[in-house]
Design an enzyme around this catalytic site. Sequence first.
Site, short mmCIF file in Angstrom:
data_model
loop_
_atom_site.label_atom_id
_atom_site.label_comp_id
_atom_site.label_asym_id
_atom_site.label_seq_id
_atom_site.Cartn_x
_atom_site.Cartn_y
_atom_site.Cartn_z
CG ASP B 70 21.56 61.16 -7.53
OD1 ASP B 70 22.29 62.00 -8.09
OD2 ASP B 70 20.34 61.09 -7.73
CG ASP B 149 21.38 65.39 -13.49
OD1 ASP B 149 20.60 66.23 -13.96
OD2 ASP B 149 21.75 65.39 -12.30
NE ARG B 205 13.39 66.30 -11.14
CZ ARG B 205 14.60 66.67 -10.72
NH1 ARG B 205 15.53 65.76 -10.48
NH2 ARG B 205 14.86 67.93 -10.51
CG ASP B 209 17.62 68.85 -8.09
OD1 ASP B 209 17.31 68.45 -9.23
OD2 ASP B 209 18.55 68.36 -7.43
CD GLN B 250 -4.68 64.10 -17.49
OE1 GLN B 250 -4.91 63.01 -17.98
NE2 GLN B 250 -4.79 64.34 -16.20
#
Lengths: 395, 395, 395, 395
Positions: B70, B149, B205, B209, B250
């Site tokens: 990361d 990010d 994402r 976080d 979904q």
Amino acid sequence: MFKPFDLKLAALLGTLVRAMDNGLALTPQMGWNTWNHFGCNIDADVVLSAANALVDQNLTSFGYNYVLMDDCWHAASRDPDTGAPRADPVKFPNGIKGVVDQVHALGLKAGIYSDAGMYTCGGNFGSLGFEEIDAQTYAEWGIDYLKYDNCFNEGRSGTPKISFDRYANMSRALNATGRPILYSLCNWGEDGPWNFAPTIANSWRISGDIMDSFDRFDERCPCTQVIDCTYAGFHCAMTRIIDFAAPVLQKARKGAWNDLDIMEVGQGGMNNDEYITHFSFWAMLKSPLILGMDLTSMTNETVSIITNDAIIALNQDDAGSPANRIWKRTVADGGDLQLWQGSLVNNTFVIALLNTSPKNQTVDVDFYDAFFDQARPLLFLSLAIIDYLCLDTYE
Amino acid sequence: MFKPFDLKLAALLGTLVRAMDNGLALTPQMGWNTWNHFGCNIDADVVLSAANALVDQNLTSFGYNYVLMDDCWHAASRDPDTGAPRADPVKFPNGIKGVVDQVHALGLKAGIYSDAGMYTCGGNFGSLGFEEIDAQTYAEWGIDYLKYDNCFNEGRSGTPKISFDRYANMSRALNATGRPILYSLCNWGEDGPWNFAPTIANSWRISGDIMDSFDRFDERCPCTQVIDCTYAGFHCAMTRIIDFAAPVLQKARKGAWNDLDIMEVGQGGMNNDEYITHFSFWAMLKSPLILGMDLTSMTNETVSIITNDAIIALNQDDAGSPANRIWKRTVADGGDLQLWQGSLVNNTFVIALLNTSPKNQTVDVDFYDAFFDQARPLLFLSLAIIDYLCLDTYE
Amino acid sequence: MFKPFDLKLAALLGTLVRAMDNGLALTPQMGWNTWNHFGCNIDADVVLSAANALVDQNLTSFGYNYVLMDDCWHAASRDPDTGAPRADPVKFPNGIKGVVDQVHALGLKAGIYSDAGMYTCGGNFGSLGFEEIDAQTYAEWGIDYLKYDNCFNEGRSGTPKISFDRYANMSRALNATGRPILYSLCNWGEDGPWNFAPTIANSWRISGDIMDSFDRFDERCPCTQVIDCTYAGFHCAMTRIIDFAAPVLQKARKGAWNDLDIMEVGQGGMNNDEYITHFSFWAMLKSPLILGMDLTSMTNETVSIITNDAIIALNQDDAGSPANRIWKRTVADGGDLQLWQGSLVNNTFVIALLNTSPKNQTVDVDFYDAFFDQARPLLFLSLAIIDYLCLDTYE
Amino acid sequence: MFKPFDLKLAALLGTLVRAMDNGLALTPQMGWNTWNHFGCNIDADVVLSAANALVDQNLTSFGYNYVLMDDCWHAASRDPDTGAPRADPVKFPNGIKGVVDQVHALGLKAGIYSDAGMYTCGGNFGSLGFEEIDAQTYAEWGIDYLKYDNCFNEGRSGTPKISFDRYANMSRALNATGRPILYSLCNWGEDGPWNFAPTIANSWRISGDIMDSFDRFDERCPCTQVIDCTYAGFHCAMTRIIDFAAPVLQKARKGAWNDLDIMEVGQGGMNNDEYITHFSFWAMLKSPLILGMDLTSMTNETVSIITNDAIIALNQDDAGSPANRIWKRTVADGGDLQLWQGSLVNNTFVIALLNTSPKNQTVDVDFYDAFFDQARPLLFLSLAIIDYLCLDTYE
């Protein structure tokens, strides 16, 4: 990805991430601004009296070094030949440069105000479309700081990109002058400047204008949260601005701060306990500390509030890490209790309890809540640190 | 038009709709990431120790095959001549390629991190405007996976199109390298990546976080729903991320998954029952299963949680269909009860009950609720299937 | 400025304001669509069986004249040479044109489906960037109707303008063919198509897909209102779609209708009383009346619901004015009572009461509420009219 | 930055900040409009009868000097050769210019209506893309005022910039004619015209259309607040529009006003006390005072309401400062009590209490609340002023 920076990282960021690469505001800026007390009624005397008061009252030794001229320094129009901005010749007979030179001679720095729109909020000429000539002129006048407002912006908001582009124009123009000019973005939180401003400005306002009240609701500041506020308004009570700030505080960086607005301390609408709260939270939350009262007629209590070394140290702490609200609990009498916690250098912490209810409250604070930010223990805590935090810095 | 795909269709889609046409992540990716445990303090040793631990602990046989570096692998600046990214020469004396080669030698795949902005969240150089040279360099280093990010993005968000365009630039750049690189989009759910990302990324994402807590509210993760969240924040408790996920699940497809963030299992902020819940829901909801703890010091309980074959099978099931929340009911003691149901291959199902209240709860589950997704019966259910679903896979 | 049109004006608008100037759908379209019953499992036989059933069951005499092929008629790819769309050669051995010719031979009209994105929702090739060749091909196939979906749209939504531009591309392409093709926009209500679509489409969906349930809440249809919904989802119960429709109904015009989605009548998830409600409200609210059940196996009750002359007349009334919800009142047993009122030709009205609670309810209706839309009396009401409105058309 | 202007500043702004630099509407415009009573059924006689009534009833001496033709003056199409707008030759046999000349001959000013879209709301040709020829034609006809609506705008809304650009096109076109034409922007509050319109228009509507009701809720006006309303609708009760206005009132400037819509006074849906409230609040809140009833059949009560000198003086007060709502308190009987306060010239104030509950209410008003806007005393208040404020101007 977002994680509270450890101290090593925070120190590193101080060199890596600078707003506009101008090296300014590595800790929140401190100073005085004309607006809250004088509004549109300013002139060279008002500015210089305040500058002298900063020196005479020894406020400079506490860090207050910016003297900021807000709206209404303007002539009725720009120079018709060059398009350059001009000062009102009656209010500023020696021009802005004349005042700035005197401010500099006192060892202070000088700031000015403009607006990223067609007019300033007070109806004077704005800088939209005039960014380069305005920045250049400010630099020639010796300006060290620009507050840049948001009125009459011709609809140029609505997405972060639209707002960013408008404010980045002035950022680039200021940088291009070669003179380090602190850039104080004031778009009232529209489009989330906490997200888009850190690379172009040294601070950004997060809300509508402050009102000199502890907690009075005013319909002209209608939003309940800052993160989905589509109408910033003005007349926002002090504790509402704290509420607004809570979720976005962590977006601050060294050189790039959330601005909770000019302080109302000493203006008369709150009592001293309330002003102590006001000042302490502005400090802990890493807002710029900009005074707004008449510096020439402060009470002793006012002076003691704004010259509290320990509180100022919280603001200027080198970690640059705003405190977080751990919890906020409604109380039966109205208002709420809040627990705040912040990280400082050397693995020290600041803990604060805020009571916005009309009555005294007794509150049990969980040791866990007070000293652990994440859900797991911070093992390096020691009792010595805890003792330090219990000092009442205003006794 | 949207309808739960029948299995025949789902199998078909596996070949038709692939993110970026890169053929990766046909089931959710599995692996380990440096961030949750090490934050910014990473180097070649940290990465290689974890890689070796994946092999030594036999986690690879369960499918954990990505080793992800990361933030904070970066040198202080790009190569001044070429503009190419460079690793910190102290932390990575043999460069990123050196580490990647060793990771590959262990039979694992290697991932890296960058940011669709001017800086990474940790203040290192970002990739905005450098997409092509960065993707090319990653490919030359042998990189198999990119987490991308969202910090310091210069205001380039606010409509799905603005966000799409920014992230599509890197998608195209990765594809242009000719090397299959799994593309893990991390814009915290801004502008609804579940809608715009499936054609350009292998996962996205959906929230701020994760925080290592079962259900603690933290003001820095202020949204109550993900679908109208204008401030993702961070420090989101595990069960809040489940709440966030519920309406958008979904949108996943084979090759394109909702990412609920790196797991906190084994980090210490939850108890084992809570971590079992954490792991099981990440699996059922078809999130990538990315470990975040220190792999070199796991407890037996932690190992047993992350190596549960039956739960991993839910995640890697070939139908690729995330479970749905059938209902969520507040209970008097605080918290809630939830019923979840998901379709698996061969007309089998997974049913789960979640209790987020502080007490044990007895709950009657309507047969109809448990086994019928639409309002009409799914006639092919059989008792044999129902029995299978009642197995407690952690006994 | 917005005012309920008087009848003279409404009649005028029938000639003045047409979607796409194509002269279609001057009353809401009626027909049958493959999706609700057959989903992705369609072929020429499915379509032709339904077409024959429309004729054999005499449904054509009630106005059901469109046979609509929804998703999954597609070959695996476009024609590699021309880029033109192609049908699955196994499902449609004589191509789409073969089916359309047979549909036309039965005196019916034929519709097809595509998507304003990279893929259709079922993962087939979409039309984004292929609008002209697709519209031209549809015209060559003899297509009379296009349903145009919203999946995988590459982030091209977020403001009305972005959505308008994407859907206007197909509108122009259809017009350019010279063939009148009814344009059924299906972007699930994103960016408010009731505002932007009337000049480019004959109807627009207002919500996520319908679920065959009277009132069951499903988290996949999470919005509580349609006017600020940022995630349309799917699995929306029938009465929720009525709730969604209430504020936007008046945006309909002759030739430009709010589409409440394909009906679920006869699919089995509601009882007959519920389906009567479903059908009656779709009719009164001026939604297209598109059947979705298997036409070859309808019960007598189903047939009687969809062939109720009086109800269909409400839908096809020449005034083209959707009913309004006068009030909605929560009842103690859960659910609510609603009063609806609509204007018809010849100064007649339709009044409806809806009970969504689980029990029978007795309700007093204020004469004023039932018969006055504005706050002042509509003086031309007569008792003769009122009597007519009290007929129970399903006795 | 925003602060209530002191009177010196307010006077200054009267010369500095003018919408479109056209020098019009330095106090809110007053007049009569065809829409509320006649809707689409207008012709030259309707307009001239009203113009004559304004004169005959001596309403001109109170300031009502604009005669506004709303929608439906249009021919079926523009001039096919020149593209210029044309009037319906039957309704306006001498054209618009013929009517305007007669209006001018009566000493009145004449207004017209168009729409920043493809069609007007009534389905006539709109001005989108025809701004220049339309403005030029209006000027040739002698038009003094344009109301510019928002229907069928082709999706050109969604950010302030998109809306601003669309409406600025007409502003520039009007200015370019050289004729001073008051520009009344009517986009129903979309994208916050209070922020973007003051530099391009003399007034801007803030909400959906008014309904002739004191407080009836109508689903077609669904928003609860104006600042985050994404669907303006219509049929907004009078007190709801007051609610909508409260937070945005301070955006008004001399020459640039919030428009609360044409008044319903005398239309019959409210009683006289309610109409007094309606008229008084439109006046205090500095809305344009546009009458909407049939001027040829007013009751004496109606005439007395709209000719109350003291109330009109509140509206036309030279300070140009709208009243603020100090508080709004729900009462047990439903509805609420509200305290309003506004600044007038010469350091005078207006105070108003509004009771929207169904019963008479007794209320204690805090002296502090009534006479202090900020949290600190306005020291120049005197009892003489207070007495004046207590006059009941309708006795």
